[in-house]
Design an enzyme around this catalytic site. Structure first.
Site: not given
Length: 394
Positions: A65-66
């Site tokens: 999810s970066c």
């Protein structure tokens, strides 16, 4: 364990903390820090366990999810050109989105995980792999009724965050988030960072692995039922289904199909140096490139979710402080401290994280291939954050 790379004077404590943390890790990792547009820390250590080789400077890995931080950056660049208005109804760009009572949902609701579409209904027939194909999932999301009134509550949208914003970007540019990112972020900065990995980059990838068994959907259901959450509600069923589909997609990221697709919520592939360089270019010039104006950054890191209350009984799921969101970026809290007040960025499953802190001129990123799950606090490998804070203060 031998740590490769270098640190500038004054950042030796950062290197020592990274070294100690990685020495206890079965896998490998990278850490990179920029200060005022210049690289001051660039480290790597450990192993690509799956391929039995060193985890080196040129290693790439899925950042989970970066990737959302990269997607937010694309949206903000388009907003600066007047193509997207944060306050506008989503239907201004995506008319079909009005279905299901979502006509008043705003673009900023998509960016702040508050639009009420944290997943899809189990009855929708949409499978996890369908999120790799916009033509399959976008119509389902457009037709879906939200599980809370948009803007009233906030709950993490692990996959749909990227799907929703990708469709808006496609409607205003005719291009996907991944394509705009390629043209306006990756290429100008010379990043080794892709949403949809080219085939020729595959040999550099260190697949992720779990040192301990991952939590199953059945275990999660048992756990949250014990907390007093009614699993029969539509809200609970959507959230549990989202958890299951996210786990399936995380597994799929370990093969070519998952890495080649465009999943702007979670399948970015990069290294720490490129992730940190992107954040550095959000808050200042890096080799003559600045991605966002200062006013845009201020707007993006302004808290949007502070007054929101958990939907239904989801508040019982909260460990520590609530999630804090600006426009597309996470803000500091106990579980993701970054450099404290003023910082903004995004963490990813398994311990990845990238962020910037404009007041100190710092941008930092850490990536790894070992999947650790720490629901009640920061990743234990992030001890370098405190040392970085000391170095900056000194």
């Amino acid at each position: 364990m031998s740590v490769g790379g270098y640190v500038s004077r004054g950042y030796e404590g950062v290197r020592d903390a990274f070294d100690q943390a990685q020495s206890a890790d079965e896998g490998g990792g990278q850490l990179c820090v920029y200060r005022h547009g210049a690289k001051v820390v660039d480290l790597w250590a450990g192993r690509d366990k799956v391929n039995d080789r060193p985890y080196g400077q040129d290693t790439l890995t899925i950042i989970m999810s970066c990737t959302k931080g990269a997607t937010a950056t694309v949206v903000h660049r388009l907003a600066e050109r007047g193509l997207i208005d944060y306050q506008a109804p989503v239907t201004d760009y995506w008319p079909e989105f009005a279905a299901g009572g979502k006509g008043e949902a705003r673009v900023w609701h998509l960016l702040s995980h508050s639009v009420g579409l944290p997943g899809v209904d189990p009855e929708s027939g949409l499978e996890a792999m369908d999120f790799l194909r916009p033509e399959r999932h976008a119509p389902v999301l457009a037709a879906m009724a939200p599980v809370w009134v948009p803007g009233a509550s906030c709950h993490y949208h692990p996959i749909t965050y990227g799907s929703l914003l990708d469709e808006v970007v496609r409607r205003v540019t005719g291009k996907s988030v991944a394509r705009v990112f390629e043209e306006e972020v990756r290429a100008p900065l010379g990043l080794d960072f892709w949403i949809g990995l080219p085939a020729e980059q595959e040999p550099r990838v260190a697949p992720h692995f779990s040192a301990t068994p991952a939590l199953t959907s059945e275990q999660l259901a048992t756990m949250i039922a014990a907390m007093g959450i009614d699993l029969t509600t539509r809200l609970a069923r959507v959230v549990l289904h989202s958890f299951q589909q996210t786990n399936e997609l995380i597994d799929r990221m370990n093969n070519r199909e998952g890495r080649a697709a465009e999943l702007p919520a979670g399948n970015g592939v990069t290294d720490a140096a490129s992730l940190a360089r992107m954040y550095a270019a959000l808050i200042g010039e890096v080799d003559g490139v600045r991605l966002l104006k200062p006013a845009t950054v201020e707007n993006a890191r302004t808290l949007r979710t502070g007054a929101m209350v958990p939907a239904g009984d989801l508040g019982k799921l909260q460990f520590g402080g609530p999630l804090q969101y600006g426009l597309g970026y996470e803000l500091p809290r106990e579980a993701t401290p970054m450099l404290g007040v003023g910082a903004f960025g995004h963490a990813g499953a398994g311990g990845r994280i990238g962020f910037a802190h404009p007041e100190s001129g710092v941008a930092a990123a850490y990536v790894a291939n070992t999947m650790l799950t720490v629901p009640t606090g920061p990743d234990p490998r992030w001890t370098w954050m405190e040392e970085l804070r000391k170095a900056v203060a000194g």
